[in-house]
Design an enzyme around this catalytic site. Structure first.
Site, PDB file in Angstrom:
ATOM      1  CG  HIS A  56      12.081  10.108  15.906  1.00  0.00           C
ATOM      2  ND1 HIS A  56      12.676  11.269  15.481  1.00  0.00           N
ATOM      3  CD2 HIS A  56      11.110   9.845  15.017  1.00  0.00           C
ATOM      4  CE1 HIS A  56      12.072  11.689  14.379  1.00  0.00           C
ATOM      5  NE2 HIS A  56      11.123  10.843  14.082  1.00  0.00           N
ATOM      6  CD  GLU A  91      14.861  13.509  16.678  1.00  0.00           C
ATOM      7  OE1 GLU A  91      14.010  14.213  16.105  1.00  0.00           O
ATOM      8  OE2 GLU A  91      14.780  12.284  16.735  1.00  0.00           O
ATOM      9  CE  LYS A 149      -3.421   2.225   2.867  1.00  0.00           C
ATOM     10  NZ  LYS A 149      -3.494   2.417   4.295  1.00  0.00           N
ATOM     11  CE1 TYR A 187       8.881  15.596   4.951  1.00  0.00           C
ATOM     12  CE2 TYR A 187       6.682  15.462   5.861  1.00  0.00           C
ATOM     13  CZ  TYR A 187       7.777  14.842   5.321  1.00  0.00           C
ATOM     14  OH  TYR A 187       7.766  13.490   5.144  1.00  0.00           O
TER      15      TYR A 187
END
Lengths: 293, 383
Positions: A247, A210, A19, A160
Site C-alpha cells: 500500500h 496498519e 473488465k 476478509y
C-alpha cells in the site's frame, strides 16, 4: 441494520463496461445490490448487464435517482470522475481504483471537505458491505453475515480474513467499511467510528489498521469518548522502516507511523488490541460481556 | 521513486532554484574535463540511490582536476557499501560539481503532511545535519508552513515563515523565492519529497542548493514520461527491480522465509506471524487481486531467486483471487522449477476446497489458518 449503505441504496458503477467493472457489477447484482446503471463516457444509450449506460454522472442521476456510485475508472481519470459524481449531487462515492496520484487526491479531498455535500470512501479500497443488503465493492460476499459488529479497515484482504473469523464465531456485521490503503483517504477511521457510535444496531467496532500515517492515533482520541467497545488489530508490526509494504500509505518514515505507536495509543484509549487476527472474535465477545454486565 | 542528485538538481533548476555548476561523468577523462571547467575546484559525488554514500567514501573534494579525474575513475565501477545499504550499490556515474564557499547552511524541504492532508514546508536555520537530529536537539529551530492543496500559499505567509526561522536579512528574499520554486516544483512534478540540505549561503550573499533530494510519486509517472526509465531502475535491489518490471509488489527483507499472498494487508500480517513464530521473512510479495495460475508461478519463481530462501509460505484468502487458480500456479511452478525447500500453503475463501484438494499428494503442506501456516513453515524450514 446498516450504516452508509443499505438495501435501498441505488448504486451506479462508473467504468462498468470495463473488465473489472463488468465482473464486479455482476457480482454485486448477484448479491442483491440495487445496481441501477453504469457511467462510461461515449457509451451512453447502450445497455450492459441489462442495465442502462450513461455518458455523464448527471444524466445517470437524473434517469435513475442513484444515491451512490462505485468508481472503477483508471487512475489517471479517477479524481475527475469523483468530482463529477460530487457535482451531480451523489452523496456517497466509493473509489476502488488503486494508484491515484497523491496530488489528485489532495485536491479532491480538500474540495470535498470544503463543500461538504458528498462523502468519498477510498481510493484503493475494497468498498463497503452491509451484509444481506448491499455489497458495494469487490469483496467476496459469502464471508460476511448480518449482525451487530461494525468494522472499518485500511486493508481489503485483512477485512476478509477478520470478517471470516467473525462470521465463523457467529458474530455478524452491521456494515464493513474499507477506507483503503492510500496516504490521502477520502474518509478516515475517526469519521467511520463516529458513524458506528451513532448507529443503534452496532454494539461493538473492529478497527483494522496498519503502519503508516497517524490516522489510527487520531481515531484513538475519539475512541476515548465512545460508549461502544472497540477491538483493534494493527498489521505491519515487524515491517522495517523506510520500506513500503505494498500500500502506498503503509510505510514507516521519519519515525512516524509505527505499529507500536498505534497500539500504545489504542490501548491508552481503552480499546482492546488483538495480537493476531484469530484473537479478534474472542476479544469482541469479552468486550460485549463486560459492556452488558 | 528517488531521483539521483544530478536529476534532482536539474529538475529544481528548471523551476529557478540556483544550483552549483556541474555535470555527470561516466569515466575519468570526462570527469577531469568537467573539473577543469571549474579550475579543478570541485566535489566528486557518486550517483547511487543509497543513504550514507559520504561515509562509504563516495564523496570527495578536490582543488586539482587531474586528481578529481583519477578519483572518479576509481569510483566508477566500484561497489559502495554503507550501514543503510549493506549489500551496496555499484557506482555507474559521478556528479562533478563546482565547489562553493559556504558561509552559512540552512535547511529546506517540502513533503506531504498526511494528518493535515496538506503540503508541509519545513525551514530551518540549522542546515547541514539530519533534520531528525535538529528536531530532537533544537525543535524550535524548525519552522513549519502548511500549504493548502487548492488555495496554495500567499507570499506574505512565506515571508513570515522565513523571518520566524531567523534567516538573516540579506538571504531572506532569496529564501522566499526558493520556497516558492520548491512548492511549484513539488506540485507540478508530482513529488513526494523535496529536500535541500544544505541550502548554502556564500560569503558573497548568494543562496543556492548545495545538495538536493527529490523523490517522485510513482503513481504519477504517467504525467511525467521523462522519468519512466528512472522509475524502472530506481529499485535498490536487483530482485526488486525485476519485480517492478513485472508489476509485482515485492520488497526484499533480508531473512530466509519467502512469503507471498494476496493483498498488501494480508501479506504484511503474514510477515508479522512468521516473525512471531520465530522466523525471519525474506520478502514481502503481493500477488495482487485476481491472480491466475501463470501469475502465481511468476511470483513463486521470483521469491525463489533469493538464494537465502529456505522455506516458502503462501497465504491466500480467496476473493477475486481463486484458491484453485493459486494451487494450479504453485503446482506448475513446482513442475517447472526444481524446488527442494519446504512449502506451506494456506488457502481460504473462494475456491479454497478445490485448491487444497489439488495440492493433496504433492509435497506442499496445506494449512487451515495463517497462524498455523506460519508456525509450520518455520518448523520445516529450520528443521
Amino acid at each position: 441494520m446498516a450504516v452508509l449503505v443499505n438495501k435501498d441504496t441505488r448504486v451506479l458503477v462508473a467504468g462498468m463496461t470495463g473488465k473489472e467493472g463488468t465482473f464486479h457489477a455482476q457480482q454485486m447484482l448477484e448479491y442483491g445490490t440495487k445496481v441501477v446503471g453504469g457511467v462510461t463516457p461515449g457509451k451512453g444509450g447502450t445497455e450492459h448487464l441489462g442495465l442502462p449506460v450513461f455518458n455523464t454522472m448527471q444524466e445517470a442521476v437524473d434517469a435513475t435517482q442513484a444515491d451512490a456510485v462505485l468508481v472503477f475508472v483508471p487512475a489517471p481519470f479517477a479524481a475527475d470522475s469523483v468530482l463529477e459524481a460530487e457535482a451531480a449531487g451523489i452523496p456517497f462515492i466509493t473509489l476502488i481504483t488503486e494508484g491515484v496520484p497523491v496530488q489528485d487526491m489532495l485536491k479532491v479531498a480538500t474540495k470535498m471537505k470544503a463543500r461538504g455535500t458528498s462523502r468519498l470512501l477510498g481510493g484503493n479500497c475494497a468498498g463497503i458491505i452491509t451484509p444481506g443488503e448491499c455489497k458495494m465493492g469487490i469483496m467476496p460476499g459469502h464471508i460476511f453475515k448480518p449482525g451487530p459488529i461494525g468494522m472499518v479497515s485500511r486493508s481489503g484482504t485483512l477485512t476478509y480474513e477478520i470478517a471470516w473469523e467473525l462470521t465463523r464465531a457467529d458474530l455478524g456485521q452491521t456494515t464493513c467499511v474499507g477506507i483503503g490503503g492510500d496516504p490521502i483517504p477520502g474518509t478516515r477511521f475517526i469519521e467511520v467510528m463516529e458513524v458506528f457510535e451513532k448507529d443503534p444496531a452496532t454494539t461493538a467496532v473492529v478497527m483494522v489498521g496498519e503502519i503508516g500515517g497517524t490516522d489510527e492515533e487520531a481515531a484513538a482520541e475519539y475512541i476515548k469518548t465512545m460508549s461502544k467497545p472497540v477491538v483493534a488489530f494493527i498489521s505491519g508490526r515487524t515491517a522495517p522502516p523506510g520500506k513500503r509494504m505494498g500500500h502506498a500509505g503503509a510505510i514507516v518514515s521519519g519515525g512516524l507511523g509505527t505499529a507500536q505507536s498505534k497500539v500504545d495509543a489504542l490501548l491508552a484509549a481503552g480499546a482492546k488490541v488483538a495480537d493476531r487476527t484469530s484473537d479478534v472474535p474472542r476479544l469482541i465477545m469479552e468486550s460485549l460481556a463486560t459492556a452488558t454486565r | 521513486m528517488k531521483l539521483h542528485e544530478y536529476q534532482s538538481k536539474d529538475l529544481l533548476a528548471k523551476y529557478g532554484v540556483v544550483v552549483p555548476g556541474g555535470r555527470v561523468a561516466k569515466n575519468a577523462a570526462d570527469a577531469q574535463s568537467i573539473a577543469e571547467e571549474y579550475g579543478g575546484k570541485v566535489v566528486v559525488k557518486a550517483q547511487v540511490l543509497m543513504g550514507g554514500r559520504g561515509k562509504a567514501g563516495g564523496v570527495k573534494l578536490f582543488d586539482n582536476a587531474a586528481e578529481a579525474g583519477t578519483f572518479a575513475g576509481e569510483l566508477i565501477g566500484k561497489r559502495l557499501v554503507s550501514i543503510q545499504n549493506p549489500a551496496g550499490m555499484v557506482v555507474e556515474q559521478v556528479l562533478v560539481a563546482e565547489l562553493v564557499d559556504i558561509a552559512e547552511e540552512y535547511y529546506l524541504s517540502v513533503l506531504l503532511d498526511r494528518a493535515a492532508q496538506k503540503l508541509l514546508v519545513m525551514i530551518s536555520r540549522e542546515g547541514g545535519m539530519e533534520i531528525e537530529e535538529v528536531a530532537e536537539k533544537n525543535p524550535e529551530a524548525i519552522v513549519r508552513l502548511l500549504v493548502d492543496p487548492v488555495w496554495g500559499l500567499a507570499d506574505f505567509e512565506i515571508r513570515d515563515a522565513v523571518m520566524k526561522a531567523h534567516i538573516p536579512g540579506p538571504a531572506q528574499r532569496q529564501m522566499v523565492a526558493m520556497i516558492k520554486s520548491l512548492v511549484r516544483a513539488y506540485i507540478e512534478s508530482d513529488a513526494d519529497l523535496i529536500e535541500i540540505n544544505p541550502v548554502a549561503l556564500t560569503p558573497e550573499g548568494k543562496l543556492l542548493a548545495a545538495d538536493a533530494k527529490v523523490s517522485l510519486d510513482e503513481n504519477a509517472v504517467f504525467r511525467h514520461p521523462e522519468f519512466a526509465a528512472t522509475a524502472e531502475d530506481s529499485a535498490e535491489d536487483p530482485l526488486e527491480a525485476e519485480a517492478a518490471q513485472k508489476g509485482i509488489a515485492y520488497v526484499r527483507l533480508g531473512g530466509d522465509i519467502g512469503i507471498m499472498g494476496n493483498g498488501a494487508g494480508l501479506v504484511m500480517c503474514s510477515l508479522d506471524e512468521v516473525n512471531a513464530a520465530g522466523g525471519r521473512p525474506a520478502n514481502f510479495l503481493d500477488v495482487g487481486g485476481g491472480a491466475n495460475a501463470e501469475r502465481v508461478k511468476t511470483c513463486v519463481e521470483l521469491v525463489l531467486k533469493d538464494e537465502n530462501v529456505k522455506g516458502l509460505l503462501i497465504n491466500i484468502f480467496g476473493g477475486i483471487t481463486r484458491g484453485d487458480q493459486v494451487a494450479k500456479g504453485i503446482l506448475t511452478a513446482f513442475e517447472q522449477l526444481d524446488v527442494n525447500i519446504p512449502v506451506v500453503a494456506r488457502i481460504d475463501g473462494t475456491g479454497a476446497e478445490e485448491g487444497l484438494e489439488l495440492l493433496k499428494g504433492s509435497k506442499i503442506v496445506g494449512a487451515a489458518t495463517m497462524q498455523e501456516a506460519a508456525k509450520r513453515i518455520v518448523e520445516l524450514a529450520y528443521a
